[in-house]
Design an enzyme around this catalytic site. Structure first.
Site, PDB file in Angstrom:
ATOM      1  N   ASP A 170       0.852  -1.191   0.000  1.00 27.13           N
ATOM      2  CA  ASP A 170       0.000   0.000   0.000  1.00 27.13           C
ATOM      3  C   ASP A 170       0.889   1.242   0.000  1.00 27.13           C
ATOM      4  OD1 ASP A 170      -1.975   1.849   0.191  1.00 27.13           O
ATOM      5  OD2 ASP A 170      -2.791   1.174   2.100  1.00 27.13           O
ATOM      6  N   TRP A 171       1.280   1.660  -1.193  1.00 23.40           N
ATOM      7  CA  TRP A 171       2.129   2.844  -1.384  1.00 23.40           C
ATOM      8  C   TRP A 171       1.316   3.871  -2.165  1.00 23.40           C
ATOM      9  CZ3 TRP A 171       7.507   0.629  -3.311  1.00 23.40           C
ATOM     10  CH2 TRP A 171       8.084  -0.133  -2.278  1.00 23.40           C
ATOM     11  N   GLU A 172       0.751   4.843  -1.477  1.00 21.73           N
ATOM     12  CA  GLU A 172      -0.194   5.760  -2.114  1.00 21.73           C
ATOM     13  C   GLU A 172       0.266   7.208  -2.168  1.00 21.73           C
ATOM     14  OE1 GLU A 172      -4.418   5.072  -1.030  1.00 21.73           O
ATOM     15  OE2 GLU A 172      -3.624   3.662   0.449  1.00 21.73           O
ATOM     16  N   GLU A 173       1.479   7.505  -1.688  1.00 17.22           N
ATOM     17  CA  GLU A 173       1.885   8.907  -1.577  1.00 17.22           C
ATOM     18  C   GLU A 173       2.165   9.554  -2.929  1.00 17.22           C
ATOM     19  OE1 GLU A 173       1.690  10.483   1.321  1.00 17.22           O
ATOM     20  OE2 GLU A 173       0.944   8.576   2.103  1.00 17.22           O
ATOM     21  N   ARG A 231       0.113  15.923  -4.618  1.00 21.66           N
ATOM     22  CA  ARG A 231       1.280  15.163  -5.074  1.00 21.66           C
ATOM     23  C   ARG A 231       2.247  16.001  -5.908  1.00 21.66           C
ATOM     24  NH1 ARG A 231      -1.465   9.478  -7.116  1.00 21.66           N
ATOM     25  NH2 ARG A 231      -1.798   8.538  -5.056  1.00 21.66           N
TER      26      ARG A 231
END
Length: 414
Positions: free
Chosen positions: A127-130, A142
């Site tokens: 879970d890498w959402e940055e 972003r």
């Protein structure tokens, strides 16, 4: 139609599903319902037993968030994921270009080795959402990653003119982001080759609800589709896809199926790159209100996922669901009265359709994805349908209209 099932049928289905066992067969079973909720405290702290096994829901031993049937790694739990905190603090360099990739991979390998048994065969979700690995996907908050990349390029290439520095920022970010994601998956699959490795929320769709849109269709945004095509390398490196079908808070119920269907259809499209199983993430509660999904919400999320040919769904919830004895009993009652019976109905119907139409060597999926009334449901008396609206998607090693022909070589479908 009603989907309430009697206790004997519940137990029988649970036994035939082999609940609670390791799951090397997830890509080759018609439909799986997995539990990614940190509910262990319900039993250990409050004495509330959640009967997940009896309801056919696959969970880790002790109902822990991380375990041998499935696991999820958040941004601070695997390697050295680079990102900016809420106050702009750079973690692990902030941007992929500034990350020492070898150190990240070494730490990730150590963590995988010590957290997952060698035979691990369940979903393993990153879970890498940055940030988005494509430059154009980093808009809104972003944009900080674009700005930081430009500052990085100005420092590393001080003699270039601004336009060339911007190009270095763009290419440097995308190349480093790709290397980070690809190499992390490669290391993970080398260590635990039977796991279903992939990133949460990929592929994206861009079909979120905007209250001013009176002509909502649910179709994915054209720019998002184009970016997904560019991400062919990510699908090739993954062994499963985990799109999100969390229902937007203000999306009118009449649009729920269109929202879910187009997200899953996009996942199926990119899944063809590696013939990947699709396991959709379903949030148990509505954001903002905290209400559990209604029976109709379950039909439009779990039911639509099964009807379209997904390998399963991952049920997600946060710690608030097990924060007190009262909350645990609310979760227990919801499981027993609503979620569990419906999940059993769909899982058993998918299994029956697979055996009836696909010789048990594939899963049923709507012939026409837009046929909104076609579902894999049992009748109220528990009898089976004819499922003429469904065709077969064959498992690896099988081919033909009803998956009746053994086939050697590359996967035909999952």
């Amino acid at each position: 139609m009603t989907t309430r099932l009697g206790p004997a049928l519940v137990l029988g289905v649970a036994l035939c599903l082999g609940c609670g066992q390791p799951l090397p067969q997830v890509p080759e079973r018609p439909f799986s319902v997995l539990w990614n909720v940190p509910s262990a405290h319900c039993k250990s702290r409050f004495g509330v037993h959640l009967p997940l096994n009896a309801l056919g829901i696959i969970a880790n031993r002790g109902q822990h968030f991380h375990g041998q049937n499935m696991t999820i790694f958040y941004k601070n739990q695997l390697g050295l994921y680079p990102y900016f905190g809420p106050k702009g603090t750079a973690h692990n360099g902030g941007i992929p270009q500034a990350l020492p990739l070898d150190r990240h991979l070494a730490l990730a390998a150590y963590q995988i080795h010590h957290s997952l048994r060698p035979g691990f065969a369940g979903p393993a979700v990153l879970d890498w959402e940055e940030w988005c690995p494509l430059w154009a996907g980093n808009w809104g908050r972003r944009r900080a990653y674009q700005a930081a990349s430009w500052a990085w390029a100005q420092q590393v290439f001080p003699d270039l003119d601004p336009q060339e520095q911007l190009y270095k920022a763009y290419t440097g970010f995308e190349q480093a982001a790709r290397a980070l994601m690809e190499d992390t998956l490669r290391v993970a699959q080398a260590l635990r080759p039977h796991g279903l490795w992939g990133f949460y929320h990929y592929p994206a769709c861009g079909n979120g609800w905007h209250s001013m849109a009176s002509n909502y269709t649910g179709r994915c945004h054209a720019a998002t589709l184009a970016r997904n095509t560019q991400l062919h390398w990510l699908w090739a490196a993954s062994s499963a896809l985990f799109p999100s079908i969390y229902l937007p808070p203000r999306l009118p119920p009449a649009h729920h199926q269109a929202f879910v269907r187009h997200r899953l259809e996009e996942a199926f499209r990119v899944a063809l790159v590696g013939h990947l199983p699709v396991l959709a993430y379903v949030r148990l509660t509505h954001r903002r209100s905290g209400r559990f999904l209604s029976q109709d919400d379950l039909v439009q999320t779990i039911g639509v996922s099964a009807a379209l040919g997904a390998a399963g769904v991952v049920l997600w919830g946060d710690l608030s669901l097990s924060s007190s004895e009262e909350e645990c009993w609310h979760l227990h009652d919801y499981l027993v009265d609503t979620l569990g019976p419906y999940g059993i109905n769909v899982t058993r119907a998918a299994m029956a359709c697979s055996h009836q139409r696909c010789h048990g060597h594939g899963r049923c999926a709507r012939r026409d994805p837009g046929q909104m009334e076609a579902f894999l449901h049992l009748w109220p008396d528990g009898s089976l349908g004819d499922w003429k609206s469904f065709s077969c998607h064959c498992y690896w090693g099988w081919a033909g209209p009803t998956c009746q022909e053994p086939r050697l070589g590359p996967k035909e479908a999952v």
